[in-house]
Design a protein around this motif. Structure first.
Motif: not given
Length: 348
Positions: A168-171, A175-180, A233-237, A262-263
């Motif tokens: 997921s992202s906070s934005l 920017p998934l491609e950048l993360k990859r 307690a949280g998301g994808t992290q 997130v879901a």
């Protein structure tokens, strides 16, 4: 007794342009975890020179978590999971140091030691139940790094499609491609291929993660060894933490609590992750409305999660506290922060 534990750390990965929304000013972003710790503990910053907001003014999820803490009277603990700047909140130290950019060869050398010390701390906590949370700008990118190193990059891939990794992202626009690209460079710097760290979570955490993930994973591992009930307690992290626990050999029950934001993120499929990693998933919708800036930005796709927001909301729901009351508490905390935003902060 239930204890809410916040692991607060930093990674220079957050300094990569367009990676994170955790701070209006990139130069002040390094203070975000320290400020979040103070907001959780005191309801406002007391030493940090910043009230964490996104570039558009979306407030930190600590506002939501603090509102729940005030309503439920929760016991809280902050663990220094690699803070780069001091915090006024009392902290537990487990030997974590601020993380480097994961594109470096050895970005988190303190990860194995911090994991071990956090594990011991988790074993010793006397509480019946722990909710474990994190605050670390750039953390979804490092989470993808850990998942990829473990061979679990696609565990969050939407619609069961084979992807190149998803988080997921906070934005609003992920920017998934950048993360990859960042993760691919990170693994290359450490001479790792995807899956090379399978069964060795501390290797994944050291070479492609961040110190907060190492500390949360260690705390969870230690607490679970003593049959303490643990909720991530949280998301994808926290999905990355679940993967670390599974790859570390833990085969028992796992629970993860997150937000409806997130879901509902189309970048990921949380249900798939819950099935693949065998954890119970709780999703709580706070019913945010657009008539207040502290909530409207979340409805627009910002922030989504952090500082254990989803876990805190789940605790409120379990305690039968109406979400309308939680929303009123959020307004109170937000207004308090605004009143403090222009205050003079003495030099440390």
């Amino acid at each position: 007794m239930t204890r809410f534990v916040l692991c607060a750390g930093t990674t220079r990965t957050a300094q990569i342009d367009e990676i994170s929304a955790a701070g209006a000013d990139p130069e002040l972003m390094v203070h975000t975890p320290s400020a979040d710790s103070e907001i959780l503990t005191y309801g406002r910053p007391v030493r940090s020179p910043v009230v964490p907001v996104s570039p558009t003014g979306c407030p930190t999820p600590a506002v939501v978590t603090r509102a729940v803490v005030e309503r439920l009277g929760l016991d809280t603990t902050v663990v220094d999971a690699g803070l780069a700047e001091p915090t006024g909140a009392p902290t537990v130290t487990v030997g974590a140091h601020s993380g480097g950019d994961i594109r470096e060869r050895d970005p988190v050398p303190s990860a194995p030691g911090a994991f071990a010390a956090a594990r011991q701390f988790g074993r010793q906590l006397p509480d019946d139940e722990l909710f474990l949370a994190e605050t670390v700008p750039g953390g979804t990118t490092t989470a993808l790094g850990v998942l990829t190193a473990l061979g679990e990059a696609d565990v969050l891939g939407p619609d069961n499609e084979v992807a190149d990794g998803a988080v997921s992202s906070s934005l609003p626009e992920n920017p998934l491609e950048l993360k990859r690209e960042v993760v691919a460079e990170a693994l290359g710097s450490s001479a790792l291929s995807p899956g090379d760290a399978a069964g060795e979570p501390t290797v994944a955490l050291r070479r492609a993660g961040d110190p907060a993930l190492a500390v949360v994973a260690g705390l969870a591992a230690g607490a679970l060894e003593t049959d303490t009930a643990v909720t991530l307690a949280g998301g994808t992290q926290l999905v990355a933490v679940a993967a670390c626990l599974r790859h570390g050999g833990y085969g028992g029950s796992l629970s993860l609590a997150t937000t409806s934001f997130v879901a509902g993120d189309p970048s990921i499929d949380l249900d798939r992750a819950a099935s693949e990693l065998d954890f119970d998933l709780t999703v709580t919708d706070p019913g945010f409305t657009d008539d207040h800036p502290a909530m409207a930005a979340y409805n627009a796709g910002e922030a989504k999660e952090g500082v254990g927001m989803g876990g805190a909301l789940a605790l409120a729901d379990r305690a039968a506290v109406p979400m309308a009351e939680i929303r009123e508490g959020i307004r109170e905390v937000y207004d308090r922060l605004l009143a403090e935003a222009d205050r003079e902060v003495p030099a440390p």
